[in-house]
Motif scaffolding. Structure first.
Motif, PDB file in Angstrom:
ATOM      1  N   SER A 125      22.698 -14.625 -40.212  1.00 52.08           N
ATOM      2  CA  SER A 125      23.371 -13.463 -41.116  1.00 52.08           C
ATOM      3  C   SER A 125      22.910 -11.797 -40.534  1.00 52.08           C
ATOM      4  CB  SER A 125      23.321 -13.538 -42.514  1.00 52.08           C
ATOM      5  OG  SER A 125      22.314 -13.462 -42.970  1.00 52.08           O
ATOM      6  N   GLN A 126      21.153 -12.092 -40.770  1.00 48.43           N
ATOM      7  CA  GLN A 126      20.307 -10.581 -40.298  1.00 48.43           C
ATOM      8  C   GLN A 126      21.137 -10.786 -38.943  1.00 48.43           C
ATOM      9  OE1 GLN A 126      15.881 -12.010 -41.328  1.00 48.43           O
ATOM     10  NE2 GLN A 126      16.536 -11.734 -43.206  1.00 48.43           N
ATOM     11  N   ALA A 127      20.802 -11.665 -37.293  1.00 50.20           N
ATOM     12  CA  ALA A 127      21.019 -10.897 -36.742  1.00 50.20           C
ATOM     13  C   ALA A 127      22.394  -9.686 -36.202  1.00 50.20           C
ATOM     14  CB  ALA A 127      21.057 -12.202 -35.321  1.00 50.20           C
ATOM     15  N   GLY A 128      23.143 -10.983 -37.401  1.00 48.42           N
ATOM     16  CA  GLY A 128      25.222 -10.463 -36.925  1.00 48.42           C
ATOM     17  C   GLY A 128      24.719  -8.928 -37.737  1.00 48.42           C
ATOM     18  N   SER A 129      23.635  -9.195 -38.359  1.00 46.15           N
ATOM     19  CA  SER A 129      23.866  -7.782 -38.722  1.00 46.15           C
ATOM     20  C   SER A 129      23.535  -6.326 -38.537  1.00 46.15           C
ATOM     21  CB  SER A 129      23.300  -7.460 -40.989  1.00 46.15           C
ATOM     22  OG  SER A 129      21.961  -7.618 -40.760  1.00 46.15           O
ATOM     23  N   ILE A 130      22.622  -6.926 -37.947  1.00 51.14           N
ATOM     24  CA  ILE A 130      21.569  -6.115 -37.071  1.00 51.14           C
ATOM     25  C   ILE A 130      22.566  -5.420 -35.550  1.00 51.14           C
ATOM     26  CG2 ILE A 130      19.226  -5.779 -35.510  1.00 51.14           C
ATOM     27  CD1 ILE A 130      18.113  -7.130 -36.895  1.00 51.14           C
ATOM     28  N   ARG A 131      23.095  -6.356 -34.804  1.00 49.96           N
ATOM     29  CA  ARG A 131      23.724  -6.307 -33.858  1.00 49.96           C
ATOM     30  C   ARG A 131      25.127  -5.398 -34.285  1.00 49.96           C
ATOM     31  NH1 ARG A 131      27.314 -10.972 -30.508  1.00 49.96           N
ATOM     32  NH2 ARG A 131      29.944  -9.697 -30.702  1.00 49.96           N
TER      33      ARG A 131
END
Length: 322
Positions: A265-271
């Motif tokens: 979820s962190q990678a998705g939010s940064i993207r």
């Protein structure tokens, strides 16, 4: 209706005087703000709050008089119970016949066939049932609406249908521009003269605050660490995809602060935050390509909850007859 409009104009003038404004330039937006200021309401339903609208917006339009002084109906299709609807269908049929006649005359006059101009219908669609009801001011069914659409499709399929473009577009509704719904931040300038943008991204319970400098050396900082903050290669690839899409790898500096959630979820939010930041420096054509690629749309998916009496959300216990 004339009396209602007169009452509305009087009320608008009184409201303008109370607010100290000119009644001649007092718009509907000014009326709404004045009522919200003078009569504040905590009611949840918007329709239950005080309002003051033009009578044409409140009272639905009605058909004109159907009978004369002698009791005879005005419209020649009155006894169909839907005169306006059937009159519209009648006009469409005769327009189709006229286009067919024009096509026959064109073939008879020349031996060389030139493809006529076509109506551009790619950016619009046929009006829905509710809109058609508002036009004809009659109660029509879904079947009536389908018959209308089929007849209009026959009209636009004719070779010389471009001559009826104005009539056709009256019954078409343009697609809503998706780019207008995307909020694009305006770039700022820091002390060093570099342009930067601050954006926010969300995914599940994760929140990201990101700053992007368009002129940089490719530095990527996540909670004080580099890309190795994510151990998974798939997470790193997900982060770099927006930069790869707009061909800006190694040309921008990114600093992100992430809170909550797991690594996915962190990678998705940064993207998501990075995509919104890059859109501030792109032209409209590139932003549209990013939207179609799904970069500017928040991922709302979540894990489905476990159900009572089941091992998981969808998994069921093995059924045994005995």
């Amino acid at each position: 209706m004339k009396e209602e409009i007169a009452q509305y104009e009087i009320g608008k003038r009184h409201l303008a005087n109370i607010m100290g404004k000119n009644a001649e330039t007092f718009t509907q937006e000014d009326i709404d703000k004045a009522i919200e200021y003078l009569l504040p309401s905590g009611l949840y339903a918007k329709k239950a709050r005080p309002l003051m609208k033009h009578p044409y917006e409140i009272f639905p339009p009605q058909k004109s008089a159907q009978f004369g002084m002698d009791g005879r109906p005005f419209h020649w299709l009155f006894y169909t119970a839907k005169p306006n609807y059937y009159n519209l269908m009648y006009d469409i049929v005769w327009k189709i016949e006229a286009l067919k006649k024009k096509e026959d005359e064109s073939y008879a006059q020349t031996t060389l066939f030139t493809k006529p101009k076509e109506i551009n219908l790619r950016s619009s669609e046929w009006i829905d049932l509710d809109r058609l009801k508002q036009i004809v001011l009659e109660k029509i069914t879904e079947e009536d609406h389908n018959n209308f659409i089929n007849l209009m499709e026959r009209l636009v399929s004719q070779q010389f249908s471009a001559t009826e473009e104005e009539f056709t577009l009256k019954y078409r509704k343009k697609y809503e521009n998706q780019l207008s719904q995307i909020q694009i931040e305006t770039p700022l300038i820091d002390e060093d003269g570099r342009q930067y943008v601050k954006t926010v991204g969300k995914r599940k319970s994760c929140l990201t605050s990101l700053t992007l400098w368009i002129q940089g050396s490719g530095k990527f900082t996540i909670n004080g660490q580099d890309l190795l903050y994510f151990r998974s290669k798939s997470s790193r690839a997900q982060l770099l995809y927006p930069l790869q899409f707009v061909k800006k790898i190694g040309e921008v500096d990114v600093e992100a602060t992430v809170e909550g959630g797991g690594h996915t979820s962190q990678a998705g939010s940064i993207r998501f935050a990075l995509s919104k930041a890059l859109a501030s420096f792109m032209d409209s054509a590139t932003v549209e390509k990013m939207r179609l690629a799904g970069l500017l749309m928040r991922d709302l998916r979540r894990k489905e909850r476990k159900k009572p009496g089941q091992p998981k959300a969808r998994k069921k216990s093995t059924w045994k007859k005995r």
